[in-house]
Design an enzyme around this catalytic site. Structure first.
Site, short mmCIF file in Angstrom:
data_model
loop_
_atom_site.label_atom_id
_atom_site.label_comp_id
_atom_site.label_asym_id
_atom_site.label_seq_id
_atom_site.Cartn_x
_atom_site.Cartn_y
_atom_site.Cartn_z
N GLY A 1 -10.73 -10.77 1.85
CA GLY A 1 -11.93 -10.31 2.58
C GLY A 1 -13.22 -10.73 1.89
O GLY A 1 -13.40 -11.90 1.53
N TYR A 2 -14.11 -9.77 1.71
CA TYR A 2 -15.44 -10.05 1.16
C TYR A 2 -15.46 -10.05 -0.38
O TYR A 2 -16.55 -10.11 -0.97
CB TYR A 2 -16.43 -9.01 1.69
CG TYR A 2 -16.56 -9.02 3.20
CD1 TYR A 2 -17.46 -9.87 3.83
CD2 TYR A 2 -15.78 -8.19 3.99
CE1 TYR A 2 -17.58 -9.88 5.21
CE2 TYR A 2 -15.89 -8.20 5.38
CZ TYR A 2 -16.79 -9.04 5.97
OH TYR A 2 -16.90 -9.06 7.35
N ASP A 3 -14.30 -9.95 -1.02
CA ASP A 3 -14.24 -9.83 -2.48
C ASP A 3 -15.06 -10.89 -3.24
O ASP A 3 -15.71 -10.55 -4.23
CB ASP A 3 -12.78 -9.87 -2.96
CG ASP A 3 -12.09 -8.53 -2.79
OD1 ASP A 3 -12.78 -7.53 -2.52
OD2 ASP A 3 -10.85 -8.49 -2.91
N LYS B 1 -9.13 -4.04 -10.07
CA LYS B 1 -9.79 -3.72 -8.80
C LYS B 1 -9.13 -2.50 -8.15
O LYS B 1 -9.81 -1.59 -7.67
CB LYS B 1 -9.72 -4.92 -7.84
CG LYS B 1 -10.37 -4.61 -6.50
CD LYS B 1 -10.04 -5.60 -5.40
CE LYS B 1 -10.35 -4.99 -4.05
NZ LYS B 1 -9.88 -5.76 -2.91
N ASP C 1 -9.14 3.32 7.35
CA ASP C 1 -9.96 2.24 7.88
C ASP C 1 -11.06 1.97 6.86
O ASP C 1 -11.59 2.91 6.26
CB ASP C 1 -10.54 2.60 9.24
CG ASP C 1 -10.91 1.36 10.04
OD1 ASP C 1 -10.26 0.31 9.85
OD2 ASP C 1 -11.84 1.41 10.86
N LYS D 1 0.84 -1.21 0.00
CA LYS D 1 0.00 0.00 0.00
C LYS D 1 0.87 1.25 0.00
O LYS D 1 0.61 2.21 -0.71
CB LYS D 1 -0.85 0.05 1.29
CG LYS D 1 -2.18 -0.67 1.26
CD LYS D 1 -2.96 -0.26 2.52
CE LYS D 1 -4.10 -1.14 2.89
NZ LYS D 1 -4.71 -0.78 4.18
P1 IMP Z 1 -8.85 -2.50 6.63
O1 IMP Z 1 -9.35 -1.32 7.39
O2 IMP Z 1 -8.25 -2.13 5.29
O3 IMP Z 1 -7.93 -3.36 7.47
O4 IMP Z 1 -10.12 -3.41 6.29
C1 IMP Z 1 -10.95 -3.98 7.31
C2 IMP Z 1 -11.66 -5.20 6.79
O5 IMP Z 1 -12.59 -4.82 5.75
C3 IMP Z 1 -10.76 -6.26 6.16
O6 IMP Z 1 -10.29 -7.15 7.13
C4 IMP Z 1 -11.71 -6.95 5.20
O7 IMP Z 1 -12.53 -7.89 5.87
C5 IMP Z 1 -12.62 -5.81 4.73
N1 IMP Z 1 -12.09 -5.21 3.49
C6 IMP Z 1 -11.39 -4.05 3.39
N2 IMP Z 1 -11.08 -3.79 2.11
C7 IMP Z 1 -11.57 -4.83 1.40
C8 IMP Z 1 -11.56 -5.13 0.01
O8 IMP Z 1 -11.02 -4.40 -0.84
N3 IMP Z 1 -12.17 -6.27 -0.35
C9 IMP Z 1 -12.79 -7.11 0.54
N4 IMP Z 1 -12.81 -6.87 1.84
C10 IMP Z 1 -12.22 -5.73 2.28
#
Ligand code: IMP
Length: 194
Positions: free
Chosen positions: A151-153, A173, A70, A14
């Protein structure tokens, strides 16, 4: 002179990506690079609150300009859940598969599948706080499709696309994602200070 800016993350991928977009007017540093190995609290009830908590922690401890992000998945029929609890929705174990199962169970028989990913970045620059938001609207499909991403992708299909995030090449993406949209706003702001 190049200004140092801390990104409250240890995700070097990132960091490199954002540094590339920002150019050389700001030099980004990760938590590791400034010697911060603390478990920074993420206990706020909102994405804005958590991003600010992380940025404030660094600003107060190191006195340096910094930003933090976040992200959450907000499902309309679930009153915006899992939202700020997206990472640990099913349990504290940060288990992506269990999180998806929980959402699919909760949406079983529900017609309204609207959902969105929302990223909030909190920037603390010379003691002032600035927020940047990126949103991707879409829907939760009824079964997993694709194996890329995280994650939820596999269950999130962005509006106007035939594929889930997990079926898209990562580069595609990353161009349209909630994170990219928020980062682009941050970068525009930083570039406007030049
Ligand atoms: P973070 O704040 O980037 O750590 O995201 C928190 C949570 O949101 C992750 O652990 C995932 O479950 C979900 N998440 C964040 N970004 C994505 C994404 O681009 N695709 C799918 N799930 C995501």
């Amino acid at each position: 002179m190049t200004n140092e800016l801390i990104f409250a993350t240890n995700n070097l991928h990132k960091l490199t990506e954002i540094q590339h977009i920002i150019g050389d007017s700001f030099s980004l540093r990760s938590l590791q690079q400034i010697g911060c190995f603390d478990d920074i609290p993420e206990t706020a009830p909102t994405l804005e609150g958590n991003a600010l908590l992380k940025a404030q922690y660094i600003f107060e401890k190191y006195g340096k300009n910094c930003f933090a992000d976040d992200t959450g998945l907000e499902v309309e029929a679930l009153d915006g859940r899992p939202g700020v609890y997206s990472a640990r929705y099913a349990s504290d174990g940060h288990d992506f598969e269990a999180n998806i199962d929980k959402i699919l169970n909760e949406l079983e028989g529900v017609n309204n599948r609207k959902a969105r990913f929302r990223t909030v970045i909190a920037l603390i620059l010379n003691s002032s706080v600035h927020y940047f938001e990126g949103i991707v609207n879409g829907e939760i499909i009824s079964e997993r499709k694709g194996s890329k991403g995280f994650g939820y992708d596999p269950v999130f299909k962005p509006l106007g696309y035939e594929n889930t995030f997990a079926e898209m090449p990562l580069l595609e993406k990353n161009k349209i994602s909630h994170r990219a949209l928020a980062v682009n706003k941050l970068v525009d702001f930083l570039n406007s200070l030049k």
